[in-house]
Each structure stands twice: as C-alpha cells, then as structure tokens.
Design a protein around this motif. Structure first.
Motif, PDB file in Angstrom:
ATOM      1  N   VAL A   1       0.843  -1.205   0.000  1.00  0.00           N
ATOM      2  CA  VAL A   1       0.000   0.000   0.000  1.00  0.00           C
ATOM      3  C   VAL A   1       0.874   1.249   0.000  1.00  0.00           C
ATOM      4  O   VAL A   1       0.649   2.185  -0.783  1.00  0.00           O
ATOM      5  CB  VAL A   1      -0.946   0.012   1.223  1.00  0.00           C
ATOM      6  N   PHE A   2       1.884   1.278   0.868  1.00  0.00           N
ATOM      7  CA  PHE A   2       2.765   2.449   0.976  1.00  0.00           C
ATOM      8  C   PHE A   2       3.523   2.662  -0.340  1.00  0.00           C
ATOM      9  O   PHE A   2       3.667   3.797  -0.804  1.00  0.00           O
ATOM     10  CB  PHE A   2       3.759   2.269   2.131  1.00  0.00           C
ATOM     11  N   LYS A   3       4.008   1.571  -0.949  1.00  0.00           N
ATOM     12  CA  LYS A   3       4.797   1.668  -2.189  1.00  0.00           C
ATOM     13  C   LYS A   3       3.938   2.182  -3.350  1.00  0.00           C
ATOM     14  O   LYS A   3       4.336   3.098  -4.079  1.00  0.00           O
ATOM     15  CB  LYS A   3       5.366   0.294  -2.534  1.00  0.00           C
ATOM     16  N   VAL A   4       2.747   1.596  -3.511  1.00  0.00           N
ATOM     17  CA  VAL A   4       1.843   2.007  -4.599  1.00  0.00           C
ATOM     18  C   VAL A   4       1.445   3.473  -4.438  1.00  0.00           C
ATOM     19  O   VAL A   4       1.390   4.231  -5.414  1.00  0.00           O
ATOM     20  CB  VAL A   4       0.584   1.100  -4.609  1.00  0.00           C
ATOM     21  N   THR A   5       1.186   3.882  -3.189  1.00  0.00           N
ATOM     22  CA  THR A   5       0.783   5.267  -2.910  1.00  0.00           C
ATOM     23  C   THR A   5       1.914   6.241  -3.217  1.00  0.00           C
ATOM     24  O   THR A   5       1.707   7.286  -3.854  1.00  0.00           O
ATOM     25  CB  THR A   5       0.360   5.414  -1.438  1.00  0.00           C
ATOM     26  N   LYS A   6       3.130   5.893  -2.787  1.00  0.00           N
ATOM     27  CA  LYS A   6       4.299   6.764  -3.017  1.00  0.00           C
ATOM     28  C   LYS A   6       4.553   6.935  -4.508  1.00  0.00           C
ATOM     29  O   LYS A   6       4.806   8.043  -4.989  1.00  0.00           O
ATOM     30  CB  LYS A   6       5.526   6.151  -2.328  1.00  0.00           C
ATOM     31  N   GLU A   7       4.449   5.833  -5.252  1.00  0.00           N
ATOM     32  CA  GLU A   7       4.684   5.891  -6.701  1.00  0.00           C
ATOM     33  C   GLU A   7       3.616   6.728  -7.400  1.00  0.00           C
ATOM     34  O   GLU A   7       3.911   7.481  -8.325  1.00  0.00           O
ATOM     35  CB  GLU A   7       4.691   4.468  -7.278  1.00  0.00           C
ATOM     36  N   PHE A   8       2.382   6.609  -6.935  1.00  0.00           N
ATOM     37  CA  PHE A   8       1.277   7.360  -7.543  1.00  0.00           C
ATOM     38  C   PHE A   8       1.488   8.860  -7.385  1.00  0.00           C
ATOM     39  O   PHE A   8       1.389   9.617  -8.357  1.00  0.00           O
ATOM     40  CB  PHE A   8      -0.050   6.953  -6.898  1.00  0.00           C
ATOM     41  N   PHE A   9       1.798   9.295  -6.167  1.00  0.00           N
ATOM     42  CA  PHE A   9       1.932  10.735  -5.932  1.00  0.00           C
ATOM     43  C   PHE A   9       3.229  11.286  -6.518  1.00  0.00           C
ATOM     44  O   PHE A   9       3.282  12.463  -6.911  1.00  0.00           O
ATOM     45  CB  PHE A   9       1.816  11.048  -4.435  1.00  0.00           C
ATOM     46  N   ALA A  10       4.275  10.449  -6.612  1.00  0.00           N
ATOM     47  CA  ALA A  10       5.510  10.883  -7.271  1.00  0.00           C
ATOM     48  C   ALA A  10       5.237  11.093  -8.761  1.00  0.00           C
ATOM     49  O   ALA A  10       5.652  12.095  -9.356  1.00  0.00           O
ATOM     50  CB  ALA A  10       6.599   9.836  -7.081  1.00  0.00           C
ATOM     51  N   SER A  11       4.507  10.173  -9.368  1.00  0.00           N
ATOM     52  CA  SER A  11       4.141  10.277 -10.789  1.00  0.00           C
ATOM     53  C   SER A  11       3.192  11.447 -11.019  1.00  0.00           C
ATOM     54  O   SER A  11       3.327  12.190 -11.993  1.00  0.00           O
ATOM     55  CB  SER A  11       3.493   8.975 -11.242  1.00  0.00           C
ATOM     56  N   ASN A  12       2.252  11.621 -10.089  1.00  0.00           N
ATOM     57  CA  ASN A  12       1.285  12.720 -10.193  1.00  0.00           C
ATOM     58  C   ASN A  12       1.969  14.067 -10.118  1.00  0.00           C
ATOM     59  O   ASN A  12       1.637  15.007 -10.832  1.00  0.00           O
ATOM     60  CB  ASN A  12       0.256  12.601  -9.062  1.00  0.00           C
ATOM     61  N   GLY A  13       2.964  14.158  -9.212  1.00  0.00           N
ATOM     62  CA  GLY A  13       3.689  15.412  -9.042  1.00  0.00           C
ATOM     63  C   GLY A  13       4.470  15.772 -10.291  1.00  0.00           C
ATOM     64  O   GLY A  13       4.507  16.925 -10.716  1.00  0.00           O
ATOM     65  N   GLN A  14       5.097  14.757 -10.923  1.00  0.00           N
ATOM     66  CA  GLN A  14       5.856  14.997 -12.153  1.00  0.00           C
ATOM     67  C   GLN A  14       4.940  15.444 -13.284  1.00  0.00           C
ATOM     68  O   GLN A  14       5.268  16.324 -14.065  1.00  0.00           O
ATOM     69  CB  GLN A  14       6.583  13.709 -12.552  1.00  0.00           C
ATOM     70  N   THR A  15       3.741  14.840 -13.353  1.00  0.00           N
ATOM     71  CA  THR A  15       2.775  15.201 -14.395  1.00  0.00           C
ATOM     72  C   THR A  15       2.345  16.656 -14.246  1.00  0.00           C
ATOM     73  O   THR A  15       2.251  17.399 -15.222  1.00  0.00           O
ATOM     74  CB  THR A  15       1.536  14.286 -14.313  1.00  0.00           C
ATOM     75  N   GLU A  16       2.097  17.064 -12.982  1.00  0.00           N
ATOM     76  CA  GLU A  16       1.687  18.445 -12.725  1.00  0.00           C
ATOM     77  C   GLU A  16       2.796  19.429 -13.089  1.00  0.00           C
ATOM     78  O   GLU A  16       2.543  20.488 -13.657  1.00  0.00           O
ATOM     79  CB  GLU A  16       1.299  18.601 -11.254  1.00  0.00           C
ATOM     80  N   GLU A  17       4.053  19.059 -12.763  1.00  0.00           N
ATOM     81  CA  GLU A  17       5.180  19.941 -13.056  1.00  0.00           C
ATOM     82  C   GLU A  17       5.355  20.123 -14.581  1.00  0.00           C
ATOM     83  O   GLU A  17       5.616  21.206 -15.066  1.00  0.00           O
ATOM     84  CB  GLU A  17       6.458  19.356 -12.456  1.00  0.00           C
ATOM     85  N   LYS A  18       5.187  19.017 -15.343  1.00  0.00           N
ATOM     86  CA  LYS A  18       5.284  19.093 -16.799  1.00  0.00           C
ATOM     87  C   LYS A  18       4.205  19.979 -17.375  1.00  0.00           C
ATOM     88  O   LYS A  18       4.405  20.760 -18.295  1.00  0.00           O
ATOM     89  CB  LYS A  18       5.194  17.684 -17.393  1.00  0.00           C
ATOM     90  N   GLY A  19       3.004  19.875 -16.801  1.00  0.00           N
ATOM     91  CA  GLY A  19       1.874  20.667 -17.263  1.00  0.00           C
ATOM     92  C   GLY A  19       2.112  22.148 -17.036  1.00  0.00           C
ATOM     93  O   GLY A  19       1.819  22.994 -17.885  1.00  0.00           O
TER      94      GLY A  19
END
Length: 456
Positions: A434-452
């Motif tokens: 759960v912790f790993k999947v959550t960390k990866e999701f928000f790390a990926s989400n943060g990168q997507t927002e920064e690119k946008g």
C-alpha cells in the motif's frame, strides 16, 4: 437456546474486548502514520475524484462513484441512527468523540482496503471483476495464507444474513409498525419484492440504484439534522463541551441516564463507530473491486470518503442532535432515542422523519450487503451458486422482518468482529505494498503536474 445465547454473548465480550478495539485503532493508526496522514491531507482530492468518478475510466463493471455509493448503501444504515444513539446511551456523550477518532484512523484503513481490492482483484468464471479481503489475501499474501481468506469468506457469508439482512429487515418492520401501524408480515413481503427487483440484476443494478438513492437519503437526513441543531443552537456549545469532557472523564448519572465510565465511552464509541462505517471489517472493498477505475490509488482516495461521510458527517449529526436536544438523559435508547431528539425539536414531524429515514437506510443496507455476502459465497463455491444465494437472501428478509432478533443482533455483532480479524491481519502484512503504490502514484502525479505547468 439460552445456553447458545450465553455462549455467543461470552464470545462477543472477548472479540469486542480491549484487544480487538486496540487492533482496529492500532492498525488504522499504523496505516495513517505509514501514509503520512495522506488520507486526511488529500480529503479534497478525494472529493474531486468522487465527482469526476460519475463516468468510468478503466476496466470494471460500475463507475467509481457508484462503487462508493454501493459501499455507502451498506454503511449508512441503522448504525447511523440506532447505533449512535446506543453508543451515547451506554457510553455517554464522550462516545461520540471516540467514534470520531475511529473514523479518522479508519479513513486510512478504508483507503488501504480499496487499494488492495483493486490491485489484487480478478475475474470470476462469469467474467465479472471480484475482489475484497479473500482475494487480496490469496493473491497478495500467497497460497500459504489461503486459509485466512477462506476464513474471512465464511464469516462474511454468515454475518451478511445478520448485519445486512435480518437486523435491517427487522428494523424497518418494527419502526413502520410503531409509527404507522403497518403489519410486519406485509412489510416483509414488500421488502422482499423491492429487494428482488434490484439484486437479481447484479452489481450493475445495485450500483445504479445506490447511485441515486444514497445521495438523496443522506442529504435529506443531514439537512433535517442541521435544522434540529439550528433549533438547539443555544445548547450546541455545551453539547460539544460534553463530548470532549466525557471522552476522558466519567459521565455522571443524570435524569434517565445511568452514568458511564471512560472505558464505556471508548468501548461503545469504537464498537458502534466500526459497526457504522465498517472500516476494518473488509466489506466495502468488495464493492470497490468492481469499479471502472484508472488504478488502485484513485479508487482508494474515493473509498476513504465513505468513512468520512458516514461518521464525521452523518453520525455527528445524529449524536449532536441527541445531546444538544437534551434527549440523551431521557432513558431512551436506540432508534427511539434519535426519534425523541428529532420529535422534541420538530413536533409532529421529527419522529416520522426518523422512521422513514431508518427504513430507507436499512433497505439500501440490505442491497449492499447482499452483494458482499454473495461474493464471499462465490469465493468459496464459485459463481454458479450466486443465483441460488440471491433467492435465499430474498426469502430470509421475510423471516428477519417478522422474528424476534435479539439473538441475531448479538450473533451479527460477534461475526462482525470475526470478519475484521483476518482482514486487519492482511492489511498489516500488505501495508508495504500500500505504501509503495501510494508513493509511486503521488511521485508520478507530481511529475505530471510539473510538466503541465512547464508547458504553460
């Protein structure tokens, strides 16, 4: 029968004793800390995803929104009206505080349940998506833990007929007989017909009905409760003071209230909180596993709202209405206590409103738990038995509506705790996932927002 009742009562005292309450709160707190309080911090994001979730965006059978409404249809029920009142009657105003604490840690539990449910779900022989504790135990923990998944499924299949069928049908029949003079047999037959019209269509129809009925009934009840609180606005400050004071100090006897120790406030607050929002029981993830979602975290963020809506909003309305109106010292308990609080503030209307709300809440709980129970049976015996299970479920409603269910209440409460045990063990063991999947999701989400933002 008396010997059996005494035996179940003894087991109930053990499974709902200090170890179980510590396990529920402990696992929830452990998950909340491991997630760095994300479920509370990302509450707004969860609501945003819920509103967007009216349209499915991935593989599954029902929209993310309808998956949440199906889960809420099972959780918003007698626990929100009768359960809260019983907690206050037995534990005093301080019980409401401990219900809140259960909900705050329970949000992390419910989030983790849904993440595991979607990540480890599978298709059954009929091609439908299935998931829940029995599947994330089998697929996440491996074959050596298969017995634990089967244990959950057995307890879940039996408990469903108590908490989700007999208790709910009986509640509807009794409240309609008391307030409107309806014959319990007639109520049982009508409930059978309404339930059959929905559950024979499977999760798609259950989700569609829940998606319309649950928001309507929840908003209507909350608005009526807010009217009661406005009428008693002068006592609201004192009511909140009683909640926080009696959470840590004994409640003295007052009027028809016999008084309660701090332990009673904790025990009944936690137990009724779990009974209401079901965080940790493992029931809700069975519904969330069928969601058309982009991924586990997306559905987890939506799923955790179930605990917030059920307890922080709906249960709080009930509890504060009971305390602020002064009804908590009347000596009444259960639904009668909530009815008295609303009737005192809204003469000639409040009591009937509670009767109607309880009936609708209980009916939707019957729908939601029919799905939970059948998926537990499907895990054990395969999809071929599901039609037979639905027919048995419909027939059981009549007996629930017309029988004396004192023993069934006790048995259902006991089996709830026994469902929670394998689920909580699995969540603790699967927490690194759960912790790993959550960390990866928000790390990926943060990168997507920064690119946008860079593109802009």
């Amino acid at each position: 029968m008396e010997a059996l009742s005494n035996l179940v009562g003894w087991v109930n005292g053990i499974v709902w004793g200090p170890p179980m309450l510590l396990l529920i709160l402990g696992v929830g707190l452990f998950l909340q800390i491991g997630l760095k309080v994300m479920p509370i911090r990302k509450l707004g994001m969860g609501f945003g995803l819920m509103f967007k979730g009216r349209e499915g965006t991935g593989e599954g059978q029902i929209t993310p929104f309808n998956a949440l409404m199906t889960a809420l249809s099972a959780t918003i029920g007698t626990g929100n009206i009768a359960g809260v009142a019983t907690a206050v009657f037995l534990g005093g105003p301080g019980a409401l505080f401990w219900m809140w604490m259960t909900a705050l840690v329970g949000m992390a539990t419910k989030y983790s349940e849904a993440v595991c449910a979607v990540k480890f779900r599978e298709r059954d022989s009929a091609g439908n998506y299935v998931g829940g504790p029995m599947y994330y135990i089998k697929n996440g923990l491996g074959q050596k833990w298969a017995w634990l998944g089967a244990t959950f499924a057995v307890f879940g299949a039996i408990a469903a007929f108590g908490i989700g069928n007999g208790v709910q049908a009986n509640g509807v029949a009794q409240v309609l007989e008391t307030n409107f003079g309806f014959n319990t047999s007639i109520t049982g037959i009508v409930l059978m017909g309404l339930t059959a019209a929905v559950i024979l269509g499977g999760i798609t129809r259950i989700g569609a009905v829940a998606g319309k009925l649950v928001p309507f009934m929840a908003v209507t009840y909350v608005l009526a409760g807010l009217v009661v609180l406005v009428i008693n606005a002068g006592e609201l400050g004192n009511a909140l003071s009683l909640v926080f004071t009696h959470a840590f100090t004994p409640s003295a006897a007052e009027g028809g209230f016999a008084g309660a120790a701090v332990w009673a406030a904790i025990r009944f607050g936690v137990a009724r909180g779990v009974f209401s929002n079901e965080a940790g029981l493992g029931s809700a993830p069975i519904a969330h596993a069928a969601a058309e979602t982009k991924g586990p975290v997306n559905q987890g963020l939506i799923a955790m709202l179930g605990t917030f809506i059920d307890t922080i909003i709906v249960c709080s309305i009930t509890g504060l209405a009971i305390i602020a109106s002064g009804a908590w010292t009347s000596g009444e308990s259960g639904a009668a206590l909530t009815s008295l609080a609303f009737e005192t503030s809204l003469p000639g209307f409040g009591g009937y409103m509670i009767a109607i709300a309880l009936s609708i809440f209980a009916f939707t709980t019957i729908l939601g738990w029919s799905y939970y129970g059948e998926k537990c049976v499907g895990f054990l015996l395969g999809a071929k038995v599901l039609l037979g299970y639905r027919i048995l479920w419909i027939i059981a409603i009549y007996f629930g509506a017309t029988a004396d269910l004192g023993f069934i209440w006790l048995l259902a409460d006991t089996l709830n705790a026994m469902m929670a045990l394998p689920n909580l063990i699995a969540l603790a063991l699967l927490s690194p996932v759960v912790f790993k999947v959550t960390k990866e999701f928000f790390a990926s989400n943060g990168q997507t927002e920064e690119k946008g933002q860079a593109a802009e």
